[in-house]
Design a protein around this motif. Sequence first.
Motif, PDB file in Angstrom:
ATOM      1  N   LYS A 198      24.783   2.230  16.426  1.00 21.08           N
ATOM      2  CA  LYS A 198      24.133   2.385  15.139  1.00 21.08           C
ATOM      3  C   LYS A 198      24.065   3.849  14.711  1.00 21.08           C
ATOM      4  O   LYS A 198      23.644   4.157  13.624  1.00 21.08           O
ATOM      5  N   ARG A 199      24.488   4.743  15.591  1.00 17.99           N
ATOM      6  CA  ARG A 199      24.420   6.159  15.249  1.00 17.99           C
ATOM      7  C   ARG A 199      25.386   6.489  14.110  1.00 17.99           C
ATOM      8  O   ARG A 199      26.518   6.005  14.084  1.00 17.99           O
ATOM      9  N   THR A 200      24.937   7.332  13.217  1.00 17.13           N
ATOM     10  CA  THR A 200      25.800   7.820  12.144  1.00 17.13           C
ATOM     11  C   THR A 200      26.073   9.317  12.295  1.00 17.13           C
ATOM     12  O   THR A 200      26.747   9.907  11.461  1.00 17.13           O
ATOM     13  N   ARG A 201      25.539   9.931  13.345  1.00 11.15           N
ATOM     14  CA  ARG A 201      25.741  11.346  13.630  1.00 11.15           C
ATOM     15  C   ARG A 201      25.575  11.533  15.129  1.00 11.15           C
ATOM     16  O   ARG A 201      24.989  10.683  15.809  1.00 11.15           O
ATOM     17  N   PRO A 202      26.074  12.630  15.675  1.00  9.57           N
ATOM     18  CA  PRO A 202      25.900  12.874  17.111  1.00  9.57           C
ATOM     19  C   PRO A 202      24.416  12.908  17.475  1.00  9.57           C
ATOM     20  O   PRO A 202      23.573  13.272  16.650  1.00  9.57           O
ATOM     21  N   PRO A 203      24.066  12.568  18.715  1.00  5.08           N
ATOM     22  CA  PRO A 203      22.651  12.432  19.090  1.00  5.08           C
ATOM     23  C   PRO A 203      21.895  13.755  19.204  1.00  5.08           C
ATOM     24  O   PRO A 203      20.679  13.748  19.256  1.00  5.08           O
ATOM     25  N   ILE A 204      22.589  14.885  19.256  1.00  6.59           N
ATOM     26  CA  ILE A 204      21.930  16.195  19.281  1.00  6.59           C
ATOM     27  C   ILE A 204      22.476  17.041  18.133  1.00  6.59           C
ATOM     28  O   ILE A 204      23.686  17.250  18.036  1.00  6.59           O
ATOM     29  N   THR A 205      21.591  17.495  17.253  1.00  4.30           N
ATOM     30  CA  THR A 205      21.989  18.307  16.108  1.00  4.30           C
ATOM     31  C   THR A 205      21.027  19.480  15.960  1.00  4.30           C
ATOM     32  O   THR A 205      19.961  19.512  16.579  1.00  4.30           O
ATOM     33  N   THR A 206      21.400  20.424  15.111  1.00  5.93           N
ATOM     34  CA  THR A 206      20.526  21.573  14.874  1.00  5.93           C
ATOM     35  C   THR A 206      20.813  22.169  13.502  1.00  5.93           C
ATOM     36  O   THR A 206      21.839  21.858  12.877  1.00  5.93           O
ATOM     37  N   HIS A 207      19.897  23.001  13.035  1.00 10.38           N
ATOM     38  CA  HIS A 207      20.149  23.846  11.868  1.00 10.38           C
ATOM     39  C   HIS A 207      19.349  25.125  12.049  1.00 10.38           C
ATOM     40  O   HIS A 207      18.440  25.194  12.883  1.00 10.38           O
ATOM     41  N   VAL A 208      19.694  26.150  11.277  1.00  6.29           N
ATOM     42  CA  VAL A 208      19.008  27.433  11.363  1.00  6.29           C
ATOM     43  C   VAL A 208      18.500  27.821   9.986  1.00  6.29           C
ATOM     44  O   VAL A 208      19.259  27.816   9.008  1.00  6.29           O
ATOM     45  N   LEU A 209      17.216  28.143   9.918  1.00  5.93           N
ATOM     46  CA  LEU A 209      16.588  28.597   8.671  1.00  5.93           C
ATOM     47  C   LEU A 209      16.149  30.050   8.839  1.00  5.93           C
ATOM     48  O   LEU A 209      15.458  30.400   9.795  1.00  5.93           O
ATOM     49  N   ASP A 210      16.611  30.890   7.911  1.00  6.59           N
ATOM     50  CA  ASP A 210      16.203  32.303   7.904  1.00  6.59           C
ATOM     51  C   ASP A 210      14.873  32.402   7.172  1.00  6.59           C
ATOM     52  O   ASP A 210      14.820  32.397   5.942  1.00  6.59           O
ATOM     53  N   THR A 211      13.769  32.500   7.916  1.00  5.90           N
ATOM     54  CA  THR A 211      12.440  32.498   7.295  1.00  5.90           C
ATOM     55  C   THR A 211      12.133  33.808   6.588  1.00  5.90           C
ATOM     56  O   THR A 211      11.258  33.862   5.727  1.00  5.90           O
ATOM     57  N   SER A 212      12.843  34.870   6.936  1.00  4.45           N
ATOM     58  CA  SER A 212      12.601  36.149   6.265  1.00  4.45           C
ATOM     59  C   SER A 212      13.190  36.165   4.857  1.00  4.45           C
ATOM     60  O   SER A 212      12.718  36.892   3.983  1.00  4.45           O
ATOM     61  N   ARG A 213      14.217  35.344   4.649  1.00  3.63           N
ATOM     62  CA  ARG A 213      14.848  35.266   3.340  1.00  3.63           C
ATOM     63  C   ARG A 213      14.517  33.968   2.621  1.00  3.63           C
ATOM     64  O   ARG A 213      14.810  33.832   1.428  1.00  3.63           O
ATOM     65  N   GLY A 214      13.970  33.008   3.361  1.00  2.60           N
ATOM     66  CA  GLY A 214      13.649  31.718   2.765  1.00  2.60           C
ATOM     67  C   GLY A 214      14.874  30.911   2.401  1.00  2.60           C
ATOM     68  O   GLY A 214      14.886  30.206   1.384  1.00  2.60           O
ATOM     69  N   CYS A 215      15.915  30.972   3.249  1.00  4.60           N
ATOM     70  CA  CYS A 215      17.156  30.253   2.946  1.00  4.60           C
ATOM     71  C   CYS A 215      17.860  29.881   4.252  1.00  4.60           C
ATOM     72  O   CYS A 215      17.546  30.434   5.322  1.00  4.60           O
ATOM     73  N   PRO A 216      18.831  28.964   4.179  1.00  6.57           N
ATOM     74  CA  PRO A 216      19.585  28.621   5.381  1.00  6.57           C
ATOM     75  C   PRO A 216      20.349  29.839   5.906  1.00  6.57           C
ATOM     76  O   PRO A 216      20.742  30.722   5.142  1.00  6.57           O
TER      77      PRO A 216
END
Length: 330
Positions: free
Chosen positions: A205-223
């Motif tokens: 039933k998976r539609t994406r790999p079971p381990i994912t990530t993203h990075v948010l630059d909090t100093s700029r308020g953007c990805p």
Amino acid sequence: MGSSLFDEKDFLACCGSTKFAKEMVLAGPFSTHQDAIHAARHIWFNKVDVTGWLEAFAAHPQIGQTPHKTPTFAQWSKGEQSTALATANESTLQELFEWNARYREKFGFVFLICASGRSTPEILAELKIRYQNRPIIEFEIAAQEQMKITELRLSKLFSDKADTAPTIKPLSTTNIATKAEEDRVNIVGAHLTAATGAKPAHIPKRTRPPITTHVLDTSRGCPANDIEVRLEMWKDNLARPQFGEADIGGWILLGSSATDKDGRSGQLMNMVEALVPGVYRISFNTGKYNPDGFFPYVSIVFEIKESQKWDHFHVPLLLSPFSLSTYRGS
């Protein structure tokens, strides 16, 4: 270079399925190498049946063994395994042989992986991970790996018979699925059920790999775009890494990518239904992104329990030049 110079024997050297080779001849001539690639993908996933897939799998030797197909097939296979053989020793080859035997006993065909450029430890680690899969899932993954190998060999085929040939990257497991190809899992399941009399296998039933990530630059308020990311797994599930101990050589690389404009990484591991329980690590090359920042790189280590192997793990990084945080998301 058109495909009028190519016959069934040529295409059989690219993929050991007789049906595939015949269909490629019928689909030709191809005006470009890219046309041949598109035709190969369509034929392999939509015209070659289960018997043809198994025929192609059977043409491949185990890592370190001699293939029994055409001389061209044998030569290409040897070249694709060169890195694995160069990085093997008696101990790892023996372990690889034993795991290959276990894999064949469970699934009924040889462990298939696009071995080009991959070391023996990498291949062995992938074998152990994929061994955990259910047969229907592993059958589909093996077919995808066969397509990667076929693309590499089609490139060699055109290169051998033309002055120049465009470089075609192997097809990744994330972009092969047209609607017809997505239905292939169900079709294969039906064939296997009819052949064995077994109950239909569970479809993931998976539609994406079971381990994912993203990075948010909090100093700029953007990805955060274009940050290198690596996913690794601790190789010994019985002896987990301990705080303060050296861990050199203890991690197995599962995959790497870079974040996109939305801060999300590309695929870091295969689309598996059940995760192998153990300790994982996601590392980010933050020093390259923030040259004047405090962190040359960041590693997040986390453990997945047996009871959690069906879950999805989204492990993001919230980053500024002088602070960071993370959490388990979904």
